[in-house]
Structure formats: structure tokens, C-alpha cells
Write a protein that holds these residues in place. Sequence first.
Motif, PDB file in Angstrom:
ATOM      1  N   VAL A  48      -5.159 -10.279  60.854  1.00  0.00           N
ATOM      2  CA  VAL A  48      -4.071 -11.255  60.755  1.00  0.00           C
ATOM      3  C   VAL A  48      -2.775 -10.537  60.385  1.00  0.00           C
ATOM      4  N   ALA A  49      -2.846  -9.600  59.444  1.00  0.00           N
ATOM      5  CA  ALA A  49      -1.657  -8.839  59.049  1.00  0.00           C
ATOM      6  C   ALA A  49      -1.068  -8.086  60.239  1.00  0.00           C
ATOM      7  N   GLU A  50      -1.922  -7.500  61.085  1.00  0.00           N
ATOM      8  CA  GLU A  50      -1.439  -6.784  62.275  1.00  0.00           C
ATOM      9  C   GLU A  50      -0.668  -7.716  63.203  1.00  0.00           C
ATOM     10  N   VAL A  51      -1.210  -8.893  63.429  1.00  0.00           N
ATOM     11  CA  VAL A  51      -0.552  -9.866  64.301  1.00  0.00           C
ATOM     12  C   VAL A  51       0.801 -10.269  63.718  1.00  0.00           C
ATOM     13  N   ALA A  62       3.120 -10.622  56.501  1.00  0.00           N
ATOM     14  CA  ALA A  62       2.009  -9.690  56.726  1.00  0.00           C
ATOM     15  C   ALA A  62       1.458  -9.126  55.426  1.00  0.00           C
ATOM     16  N   GLU A  63       2.339  -8.853  54.465  1.00  0.00           N
ATOM     17  CA  GLU A  63       1.881  -8.257  53.211  1.00  0.00           C
ATOM     18  C   GLU A  63       0.933  -9.170  52.438  1.00  0.00           C
ATOM     19  N   THR A  67      -4.926  -5.929  53.161  1.00  0.00           N
ATOM     20  CA  THR A  67      -5.907  -5.731  52.101  1.00  0.00           C
ATOM     21  C   THR A  67      -5.738  -4.404  51.381  1.00  0.00           C
ATOM     22  N   THR A  68      -5.377  -3.368  52.100  1.00  0.00           N
ATOM     23  CA  THR A  68      -5.224  -2.019  51.522  1.00  0.00           C
ATOM     24  C   THR A  68      -6.317  -1.716  50.504  1.00  0.00           C
ATOM     25  N   GLY A  69      -7.553  -1.969  50.895  1.00  0.00           N
ATOM     26  CA  GLY A  69      -8.695  -1.635  50.048  1.00  0.00           C
ATOM     27  C   GLY A  69      -9.025  -2.648  48.974  1.00  0.00           C
ATOM     28  N   ALA A  70      -8.259  -3.712  48.875  1.00  0.00           N
ATOM     29  CA  ALA A  70      -8.519  -4.715  47.837  1.00  0.00           C
ATOM     30  C   ALA A  70      -9.820  -5.455  48.141  1.00  0.00           C
ATOM     31  N   GLU A  71     -10.514  -5.815  47.100  1.00  0.00           N
ATOM     32  CA  GLU A  71     -11.735  -6.591  47.253  1.00  0.00           C
ATOM     33  C   GLU A  71     -11.384  -8.043  47.548  1.00  0.00           C
ATOM     34  N   PRO A  72     -12.200  -8.715  48.370  1.00  0.00           N
ATOM     35  CA  PRO A  72     -11.952 -10.136  48.639  1.00  0.00           C
ATOM     36  C   PRO A  72     -12.006 -10.942  47.345  1.00  0.00           C
ATOM     37  N   ARG A  73     -11.182 -11.982  47.278  1.00  0.00           N
ATOM     38  CA  ARG A  73     -11.197 -12.872  46.116  1.00  0.00           C
ATOM     39  C   ARG A  73     -12.429 -13.761  46.199  1.00  0.00           C
TER      40      ARG A  73
END
Length: 124
Positions: A48-51, A62-63, A67-73
Amino acid sequence: MSNHDDLLADIAEKVESERSNQMPLTVVVPGAVITGRLAPEAVWRERVAEVLRDSEQLKPFAELFATTGAEPRRAGGGRPTHLHLHVARILQGSYGLPDTGGMYRVAIDQVCGWTLGELSYSDA
């Protein structure tokens, strides 16, 4: 009304742990039938961020998805609370919208029916 489905949450958890985006799934939610493939949340968010990055108007958002390595909430217990479908279509009569598939996030508690596999549709 909450419809928590432990088996569906187990499937979502397995997709997350295996980092697989190939599990076909069709869900029924209020007002729609959505068919597509489950993806790990981080993979879905990055796509989604890429789009969004490709759109001059939507680039600032986009930001929020990157995720930049972040764990899902996760809610309490670390169980997935949402399904992340990609290459997904909302089925309306004999049509799938959008044609090319989209990215949908669906709360597991809102799913009132589901089946493994993608439903096909016909444009005829």
C-alpha cells in the motif's frame, strides 16, 4: 455484534508466521463478498505504501503504511485482529471490482462467513 472466529484468526496467524501471501480466501462481511489472497500485514502495508508513494497527491500518506521492520499492531494476546487481502476483488453479481484486484483490510470480527479459495467470476 462481534463474530470472533478463532479458526480464522489461526489462519491469519499462520500466514503471518510463515510470511506467505498465497493463501486464497473469500470472506463475507456486511454488504460485501471479498475474494483474494491473505498476506502478512507487513507485506500488505508495504505494498500500500508503494502505491501511495507513486501518487503525487497521496504520497504524504505513504509513511503511515510503511513498516520499515515494525511489528504488526496486535490486540491483547498478540492475535491478528484483521485480515490483509491483496489481489482482492469485491464480488458484485457477475463482476469483480476492481478488475486488477485491490488491497483490503477486513476486521476478523466483521466476517460473518468465509471459505478457503478465491471465488471466480465471469464478465460475460
